[in-house]
Design a protein around this motif. Sequence first.
Motif, PDB file in Angstrom:
ATOM      1  N   GLY A   1      32.908   1.682  49.352  1.00  0.00           N
ATOM      2  CA  GLY A   1      32.381   1.912  48.013  1.00  0.00           C
ATOM      3  C   GLY A   1      31.640   3.218  47.835  1.00  0.00           C
ATOM      4  N   LYS A   2      31.814   4.132  48.789  1.00  0.00           N
ATOM      5  CA  LYS A   2      31.232   5.466  48.647  1.00  0.00           C
ATOM      6  C   LYS A   2      32.351   6.488  48.710  1.00  0.00           C
ATOM      7  N   LEU A   3      32.570   7.216  47.610  1.00  0.00           N
ATOM      8  CA  LEU A   3      33.625   8.228  47.564  1.00  0.00           C
ATOM      9  C   LEU A   3      33.078   9.541  48.101  1.00  0.00           C
ATOM     10  N   SER A   4      33.714  10.055  49.159  1.00  0.00           N
ATOM     11  CA  SER A   4      33.281  11.316  49.758  1.00  0.00           C
ATOM     12  C   SER A   4      34.403  12.332  49.640  1.00  0.00           C
ATOM     13  N   PHE A   5      34.061  13.559  49.275  1.00  0.00           N
ATOM     14  CA  PHE A   5      35.078  14.605  49.118  1.00  0.00           C
ATOM     15  C   PHE A   5      34.439  15.971  49.327  1.00  0.00           C
ATOM     16  N   GLY A   6      35.262  16.930  49.736  1.00  0.00           N
ATOM     17  CA  GLY A   6      34.803  18.304  49.930  1.00  0.00           C
ATOM     18  C   GLY A   6      35.623  19.261  49.109  1.00  0.00           C
ATOM     19  N   THR A   7      35.018  20.372  48.720  1.00  0.00           N
ATOM     20  CA  THR A   7      35.725  21.341  47.883  1.00  0.00           C
ATOM     21  C   THR A   7      36.598  22.268  48.704  1.00  0.00           C
ATOM     22  N   GLY A   8      36.238  22.456  49.970  1.00  0.00           N
ATOM     23  CA  GLY A   8      36.976  23.421  50.784  1.00  0.00           C
ATOM     24  C   GLY A   8      36.582  24.842  50.459  1.00  0.00           C
ATOM     25  N   THR A   9      35.675  25.026  49.524  1.00  0.00           N
ATOM     26  CA  THR A   9      35.192  26.360  49.137  1.00  0.00           C
ATOM     27  C   THR A   9      33.690  26.261  48.912  1.00  0.00           C
ATOM     28  N   GLU A  10      33.120  27.329  48.359  1.00  0.00           N
ATOM     29  CA  GLU A  10      31.700  27.302  48.029  1.00  0.00           C
ATOM     30  C   GLU A  10      31.467  26.794  46.611  1.00  0.00           C
ATOM     31  N   SER A  11      32.490  26.215  45.987  1.00  0.00           N
ATOM     32  CA  SER A  11      32.367  25.729  44.608  1.00  0.00           C
ATOM     33  C   SER A  11      31.251  24.695  44.483  1.00  0.00           C
ATOM     34  N   ASN A  12      30.561  24.743  43.346  1.00  0.00           N
ATOM     35  CA  ASN A  12      29.473  23.795  43.114  1.00  0.00           C
ATOM     36  C   ASN A  12      30.047  22.441  42.683  1.00  0.00           C
ATOM     37  N   ILE A  13      29.260  21.369  42.897  1.00  0.00           N
ATOM     38  CA  ILE A  13      29.655  20.031  42.484  1.00  0.00           C
ATOM     39  C   ILE A  13      28.510  19.420  41.679  1.00  0.00           C
ATOM     40  N   ILE A  14      28.837  18.903  40.489  1.00  0.00           N
ATOM     41  CA  ILE A  14      27.825  18.268  39.642  1.00  0.00           C
ATOM     42  C   ILE A  14      28.392  16.956  39.114  1.00  0.00           C
ATOM     43  N   PHE A  15      27.585  15.881  39.167  1.00  0.00           N
ATOM     44  CA  PHE A  15      27.986  14.592  38.600  1.00  0.00           C
ATOM     45  C   PHE A  15      26.812  14.048  37.794  1.00  0.00           C
ATOM     46  N   ASP A  16      27.057  13.732  36.523  1.00  0.00           N
ATOM     47  CA  ASP A  16      25.946  13.286  35.690  1.00  0.00           C
ATOM     48  C   ASP A  16      25.768  11.762  35.718  1.00  0.00           C
ATOM     49  N   GLY A  17      26.478  11.088  36.653  1.00  0.00           N
ATOM     50  CA  GLY A  17      26.278   9.654  36.825  1.00  0.00           C
ATOM     51  C   GLY A  17      25.290   9.399  37.954  1.00  0.00           C
TER      52      GLY A  17
END
Length: 652
Positions: free
Chosen positions: A345-361
């Motif tokens: 129940g925990k979704l884990s992922f990587g961008t493979g770059t320096e891209s930022n990640i934002i989630f408003d939940g």
Amino acid sequence: MNISPNRVTGLATGMDTDNMIKQMMKPYVMRVDRQKQQRDMSVWQQDLMRGITKNVRDLYNKYLDVMSKDNILSSKNLSSSTTIVDKSSIADITSFTGAKPGTYGLKVNKLATSAKITSGQLDEGLDTKLNLASDTTLTFKVGNKVREVIIKKDSNLGDLVSQVNSQLKELGVKASYSSFTKQLTIENSKTGTNSLLEVDGLNSIISSKGKVFGDLTSSTNYGEIDLLQLIDDNMSLKALKDKTLNIEGKEVKIEETDNLSDLLNKINAEAKEPVKIENGKIVVGKDVKLDLREALNGETSLKNIAGKNLTIGSSTITIDSSDTITSLSEKIKNITGKDVINNSGKLSFGTGTESNIIFDGGGFVKSSYGEIRGENSSYSVIIPNTTTPITMESETNNFVVDNINFNFNGIGETSFTVKNDTSKTVDKIKGFVEEYNKIIGDVSKKISEKKNYKYLPLTEEQKKEMKEDDVKKWESKGKEGLLRNESVLRDMLLELREAIIKPVEGSNLNLRAIGIDTSSNMEKSGQLVIDEEKLTKALENDGQEVMKLLSAGGKEVESQGIFTRFKEVFRKNAINYDGPLLKKAGYEGTLSEIKNTLTENILKKDKLIKEMENNLVERENKLYLKFARLEKAMNAANAQQGWLMQQFGGGR
């Protein structure tokens, strides 16, 4: 043996006291002899087992030890072609059957490197004190595995090395310090551009001279969304169907149609203590009964977080009420190009770059790691009868191309010549199989031969009455059948038989296909026979596959070659300090020589025999004492009789 001072008997009475006592002692002496025979049989068993162990170890040391020049698992010894290298400092090269003969040119431009980071010079070496404000956490990521290493506030560099090596062994990450360069290196064991080591926290490792590793300029961002907010009363528990919970000693079963509300009602009907949901877990009293994240599978609806936005770099995903965990994972993968991991129940992922990640939940955690990559090797080859170099790359410094094994040692130019010859390989395989068959034949004979109980170990008295050659023949007969159905040997044969039968993963051949088969002769059961012509053709036509079938490595038995499996069976049984053969009978020159089952039995018998012999002496001394008293009484009676006769004679 302690002799009683009262043993001089029978002189006056004419009784043969020694012979009489000997006959009286005979039953007790026989009991001691039986114990000695049992002890000697254990000695014989041990000698036989150790003989087998010696043969196995001799075979192992000659044909299976990595240091042996005749190592049958070595690519050089199994290769059916020979290779002569001009400069081995540049490369070690082995050719297999199928390699094009002739002279090759080789230029190594760059060696493959692992993902690694190296410190500046540390004059105090591993004793270098770390200036940490508090306990510091280093987070390492290799592939999909993440590990944390805690470095204590008062640590030195040696402590850091110890912690990294003990905590990250599973990831293939190690730390090492060089006294020559006075530098510390942390590296991934894998080489090539796909060797990636991601670490967070190294910038916090500081000594008196500043940051030990400098600044990591490249970084990768990761996100993790805990889908705890999807849990509500209407959540389907289909993914947990047939799972049972123990509530107050009674089983509560989850049905396919149950939702969370249904399950809570079932639990409440049986529970005596309050039922709560804490951090996604069903808790009865103080006992956790179920982590509801287990119910979150790919089909789980995301309607509870519909309308929330997940931004990865310049792309934004708005979660729709029709989305599931699977559909969201696919949307993320379309942006990052990498798989998304659903771990309870925990979704884990990587961008493979320096891209930022934002989630408003809710339940969102973002991580940023310093990124270190390895490099591929680069080389050029000029094949025979050509002049144009062919430039290629490899993720490793050891690889096979066109049936030629390259092992790069340094940068530079060299040449090598390939000559095909299968006869030496056939001879080496034949030599190994002959020694293997001797062991199998000997073990098979010993576990199946019948025991002849007529030939028990001889007593010392019996040996004195026989010629030396007759004693040897008797003992040879007596040793027959002593290992009949011995489980340790029987299990070893079974393991070797399974090693032959089980297919080798990644190989399209089996032993029969290359001219090696088990004997059809029942008297040679388990032994191997070789069709030299068929083996020669297999080596000539498919040498690399033959090598894979016989000598492939691997941690799991399924991926190991047949001879590699033999090696593991022999090592397990007769080489390892806790091997079954050593535990049963021991082996000279090892710790098992004294500490083994048969030696312990022999020592117990020796102790018992000594006690019984002491009892014999006591019993014999008592008998001599009794006879001495009898003699004394008889002498007194005779003297009295003589006196009476004198008295009667004197009265006439």
